[in-house]
Write an enzyme that holds these catalytic residues in place. Structure first.
Site, short mmCIF file in Angstrom:
data_model
loop_
_atom_site.label_atom_id
_atom_site.label_comp_id
_atom_site.label_asym_id
_atom_site.label_seq_id
_atom_site.Cartn_x
_atom_site.Cartn_y
_atom_site.Cartn_z
CG ASP A 358 -7.59 1.78 6.60
OD1 ASP A 358 -6.80 2.75 6.68
OD2 ASP A 358 -8.14 1.28 7.61
CD GLU A 560 -4.70 1.30 12.79
OE1 GLU A 560 -4.63 0.34 12.02
OE2 GLU A 560 -4.41 2.47 12.45
#
Ligand code: BGC
Ligand code: BGC
Length: 684
Positions: A358, A560
């Site tokens: 990521d 997020e």
């Protein structure tokens, strides 16, 4: 001979003994293949799959307990087949009966491996390291060589990226988070976020969406998607709940697979196919208290029953990329977790694609970042180079390093030169990346499928918008309806509220920016404008003139950890992100407003825009009708379609709806009784 006799005996005694299945897996020269994966095939829902690996002699003995536990319906009653597969070989599907000895099963070498050999014959170690690097677009060189790929995060987009990077023997692929459409491109169709698709329960529709997004991706010259998220979110406090289809593995299995099939066809047979990325491996939705990027405490049983099946199902459909997660599992950061990346994903599941880190995720395994300050499992006190060694040796093949591509390349060169990362590991990583590029058609056709590439009329086309509108219609969940809905075209309706006429709010995050916001989305139809489209003349300008009021309110966008709520007292509050931080606003003023309207003789329908179920019982109680619209995207008219009964509501809750904040986390099967159960949804 002995084996065979046992096999025949077991068959003769019938399925009642539920005997196991044995056999050996060999290559074409007759050599045993160790760690070949033997799986029972139970598509479309792989939830009841069973799996075993061959030993060093190539033998497997599928013990009956495993078969019985996993394959009650499939193996004993129908679909009696096993798949034997192993990276580098073509899979074999066998018809079997319990008690059978399959004898020798020969796996043929996959011709794709010869193509990889040819491509790699001309590559130096430096070329290979560059292939393992994902820089930030528009940059396409890594250590002076062509990078394997490039990406941009939410909000950024380089329209002419392809002119620099595509016309090469091994194209530099361009990755974006097209999680609900090519949402950073002006005029794109924005589909509902996954939580809304979870409410539709409609695999055929999600497959169509996958294809439409792929077509818009090609039009925008994007060939790698960081989607679908096949997370199974367990805690409503997590800021990424809406990125998943819902709280059960079943939704992620069925809808995640459908999206992959739409994007790639069946096993990569579609002309428009792009590369999909399954994320985030693993346990991202299971973190303690729903803290993003934190530790997830997961039992082996839950890992295999709840979190792994969506990966298994989507990989079996040909998804070629898996993104490692920022979170830890039982204290181990997922970027350095060799047990799960190499042991489980690549060996037990036999995944032959690549694992991508990521966003600066390798670095985040050692340095607490903006979101990771509270993460308990970081390996602190080591250098970035050591983190790279740990991650690549654990199984990361492609490093997403938008901020540190050159440092990654130079560290890798040193690590390989000193033997801390073997050349074999590098070659394996590159083979995986090239396998994905070949299967995606990117080597045969570096300029992409001509029928779709650059066809800008596909972006936001009427056909795609129609699919998105259907998705909105099917995603709405009616929680309450005290004889208000459906509206008649003779009704006078006042459509108001913070989210009534704001397409930015209705699309949510990952739309024109990472965090999303209040800006209008080009080409989108607001919920209010949708009323005019669906039932012209019904909308009035003030509450006084209205028979019914539609009050559209909800969360403001977040992405997020910006959407995490790190507390448990948010009863009757709505998440309201301000200045990059999660704040809350109480629903008291909404409730007072609803009561005032009701006292004046109006009926009030609340339409809630939200990325998760919220503990807002008093708000729901105050309204005459209550409809959850999730984050519907650009086609706001789908809301009016349902409110006027042009289309009947069919959406079902993809999450259990909590009564109050104390019940959170709340999930089906945990014994808690929420306000509305998983699967709830009224119709009319
Ligand atoms: C997110 C991923 C995303 C990546 C690239 C990360 O912060 O966790 O889901 O794909 O950024 O934008
Ligand atoms: C996030 C990415 C995001 C990017 C936007 C990063 O910090 O992790 O997911 O796309 O910022 O610039």
């Amino acid at each position: 001979m002995k084996f065979l006799a046992i096999g025949i005996f077991a068959v003769a005694t019938g399925t009642l003994t539920h005997a196991g299945i044995k056999g050996s897996v060999l290559d074409e020269s007759g050599a045993p293949i160790q760690n070949a994966v033997i799986t029972t095939r139970t598509l479309p829902s792989l939830l009841s799959n069973a799996r075993t690996l061959t030993n060093e002699k190539g033998e497997f003995d599928f013990d009956k307990a495993k078969l019985n536990a996993a394959s009650k319906k499939s193996l004993r009653k129908r679909g009696q087949s096993l798949i034997a597969h192993k990276t580098g070989f073509l899979p074999e599907t066998l018809s079997v009966v319990p008690g059978q000895n399959c004898g020798n099963i020969t796996l043929k070498r996959d011709p794709i491996e010869n193509r990889i050999d040819e491509l790699m014959a001309n590559m130096s170690i430096d070329d290979m390291i560059a292939q393992m690097t994902q820089a930030k677009a528009p940059n396409t060189t890594c250590g002076g060589k062509l990078c394997g790929s490039a990406l941009e995060g939410g909000g950024a987009y380089t329209a002419d990226f392809y002119t620099k990077a595509w016309n090469h023997k091994i194209p530099v692929i361009y990755g974006k988070d097209n999680v609900h459409g090519v949402a950073d491109v002006n005029g794109a169709t924005i589909f509902p976020h996954n939580i809304g698709l979870g409410a539709t329960r409609d695999t055929a529709l999600v497959r169509k969406i996958g294809q439409a997004v792929a077509e818009e991706m090609w039009a925008a010259h994007i060939d790698l998607n960081f989607a679908p998220a096949i997370t199974v979110p367990q805690d409503e406090r997590w800021g990424r709940v809406y990125e998943g289809f819902g709280e059960t593995a079943e939704l992620a299995v069925n809808l995640g697979t459908a999206f992959v099939r739409g994007q790639q066809g069946d096993h990569n047979d579609a002309e428009w196919r792009v590369i999909t990325t399954l994320k985030h491996f693993i346990g991202d939705g299971a973190t303690d208290k729903g803290f993003d990027r934190s530790n997830a405490t997961i039992t082996d049983k839950d890992l295999y029953k709840k979190y792994l099946p969506p990966y298994e199902a989507a990989i079996e459909q040909g998804s070629m990329s898996v993104m490692a997660s920022f979170n830890q599992v039982n204290g181990v950061h997922q970027h350095v977790d060799s047990l799960r990346l190499t042991g489980i994903l690549k060996t037990e599941l036999g995944f032959d694609g690549y694992v991508i880190a990521d966003w600066e995720g390798i670095e985040s395994s050692t340095t607490p970042g903006a979101a990771g300050d509270y993460s308990p499992g970081l390996v602190t006190g080591i250098t970035s180079k050591e983190a790279i060694r740990n991650a690549v040796n654990a199984g990361i093949d492609l490093a997403m390093v938008p901020q540190s591509a050159e440092a990654f390349v130079s560290s890798m060169k040193e690590l390989v030169a000193s033997g801390k990362i073997s050349k074999e590991r590098v070659k394996d990583a590159v083979r995986r990346i090239l396998r994905a590029k070949i299967r995606a058609g990117r080597i045969d056709n570096p300029n992409g499928p001509s029928a779709y590439v650059g066809v800008t009329s596909n972006i936001g086309s009427a056909a795609h918008r129609q699919i998105a509108r259907e998705a909105v219609q099917k995603s709405l969940v009616v929680l309450k309806n005290k004889k208000v809905l459906p509206f008649a075209t003779t009704d006078k309706i006042f459509v108001t509220g913070s989210h009534a006429n704001n397409t930015g709010l209705q699309c949510g995050a990952w739309t024109k920016s990472w965090q999303g916001g209040f800006d209008e989305i080009p080409g989108a139809t607001s919920i209010q404008a949708g009323f005019d489209e669906v039932a012209k003349g019904t909308r009035v300008a003030t509450a006084e003139e209205a028979s019914s009021i539609v009050y559209v309110i909800g969360e403001t966008p977040y992405a997020e950890w910006f959407g995490d709520y790190r507390g448990d007292d948010f009863n009757n509050k709505i998440i309201n992100k301000t200045d990059g931080k999660v704040a809350f606003r109480t629903t008291d003023s909404d409730i007072a407003q609803i009561k005032a309207w009701k006292a004046a003789g109006h009926k009030v329908t609340v339409v809630l825009i939200t990325g998760r179920p919220l503990p807002i019982t008093s708000l729901i109680n105050a309204a005459d009708a209550f409809v959850v619209a999730w984050l519907p995207g650009s086609e706001g008219a789908g809301v009016a379609d349902v409110l006027f009964g042009k289309v009947k509501p069919t959406g079902k809750l993809p999450h259990t709806w909590p009564k109050d904040a104390k019940q959170i986390p709340i999930n089906v099967g945990d014994g808690k009784k929420g306000l509305f159960p998983y699967g709830f949804g009224l119709t009319y």
